[in-house]
Design a protein around this motif. Sequence first.
Motif, mmCIF file in Angstrom:
data_model
loop_
_atom_site.group_PDB
_atom_site.id
_atom_site.type_symbol
_atom_site.label_atom_id
_atom_site.label_comp_id
_atom_site.label_asym_id
_atom_site.label_seq_id
_atom_site.Cartn_x
_atom_site.Cartn_y
_atom_site.Cartn_z
ATOM 1 N N ARG A 13 0.840 -1.203 0.000
ATOM 2 C CA ARG A 13 0.000 0.000 0.000
ATOM 3 C C ARG A 13 0.870 1.246 0.000
ATOM 4 N N GLU A 14 1.972 1.202 0.791
ATOM 5 C CA GLU A 14 2.870 2.345 0.859
ATOM 6 C C GLU A 14 3.537 2.591 -0.498
ATOM 7 N N THR A 16 2.371 1.766 -3.475
ATOM 8 C CA THR A 16 1.350 2.291 -4.398
ATOM 9 C C THR A 16 1.115 3.776 -4.153
ATOM 10 N N LEU A 17 1.011 4.165 -2.894
ATOM 11 C CA LEU A 17 0.803 5.578 -2.579
ATOM 12 C C LEU A 17 1.990 6.419 -3.032
ATOM 13 N N ARG A 18 3.205 5.859 -2.855
ATOM 14 C CA ARG A 18 4.396 6.592 -3.278
ATOM 15 C C ARG A 18 4.407 6.783 -4.788
ATOM 16 N N LEU A 20 1.796 6.840 -6.774
ATOM 17 C CA LEU A 20 0.747 7.821 -7.111
ATOM 18 C C LEU A 20 1.219 9.243 -6.817
ATOM 19 N N LEU A 21 1.935 9.423 -5.725
ATOM 20 C CA LEU A 21 2.460 10.751 -5.386
ATOM 21 C C LEU A 21 3.482 11.205 -6.418
#
Length: 385
Positions: A13-14, A16-18, A20-21
Amino acid sequence: MSKPAANASSPSREQTLRELLELKLALDESAIVATTDAQGIITAVNDRFCRISRYSREELLGRNHRIINSGHHPKEFFQDLWQTISSGKVWRGEIKNRAKDDSVYWVGTTIVPFLDEVGRPWQYMAIRFEITDRKRAEEELRAKQTELADRAEALARSNADLEQFAYVASHDLQEPLRMVSSFTQLLAKRYKGRLDADADEFIRYADEGAQTMQAMIRDLLAYARLDAAVPSRFPLPLDAALDGALLILHVALAEAAPILRRKPLPEVPGDLAQLVQLYQNLVGNALKFRRTDQVLEIEFGASKEPGHWRCWVKDNGIGFDSRHADRIFTLFQRLHARDAFPGSGIGLAFCKRILERHGGRIWVHSAPGKGSTFFFTLPTDRSHP
């Protein structure tokens, strides 16, 4: 060896968020991004949107997207846009917007509708890229094209005026000149020696002036007809054009008895009648400006260069100062007194115009007492104008 977990290769999850950022940061660096609700009220903007619109984020959020409307586009333009995206389809186009400081800018825009569970748009995301420089270049290009079109129209009008002048010259001007010439010749015949010497001289001046004007009008008429005629572009041996010119000038050639040196000439696309005129004028020029203390020699040749043939007509005549090289191709321009050498001074202007209409050009190398070499080019194929 133990079996790896099923999700070991799946991103966390981390991660994926990175990603996306990072994607958002990359998009913010290059694109202007905004989201609105279904009514067009701005709900989010990126920094680049604020920079180009000159509005702060606080001034934009909660406002209708019409805040940056420039007024450039008709209402039908935005009706089509909203009809497209409200039906759930992506819209693409170019929009001219207005910033807070009244400056305008163009953006290439893609608007993507986000649909709810029943397929109705509940949010729109607009991704834009500034294209102001490109649109400015296009506008400048259109302005240039309009200017060129206006010039072409003016040139067409000028050509029409020239054709009309040629008609007037051939009918309305030549007839009174013929009358003046006839009566001055009659005066000379009837009263020569019966008046004083001044009167005889005045009558001679009047007669010569009328005949000179007639010759100039005839030459100008021929020039106008040349400009109006569209040259044919059939392959022809350039030797045939030279032979035609020498045949026309056979009386003058017999009198001058020059030595003619010919190298093989190429086949070129062109108009035979006009290329005969070209050689006729160039050979006639050599005959007219020959030296009296030596035999006239005229050389003809050609060499192939990329895209064209470079041809020449070289003589050992009186020559001239090369500082006047451009002047001699102008209508009615002469380097010598009219009583020293006959002619109206239009022959080389004929040559220049013929070659321009064939997609070529002409120039000359010369020196006083050293003769002249006239060079000209003709395209190797019919793709040239």
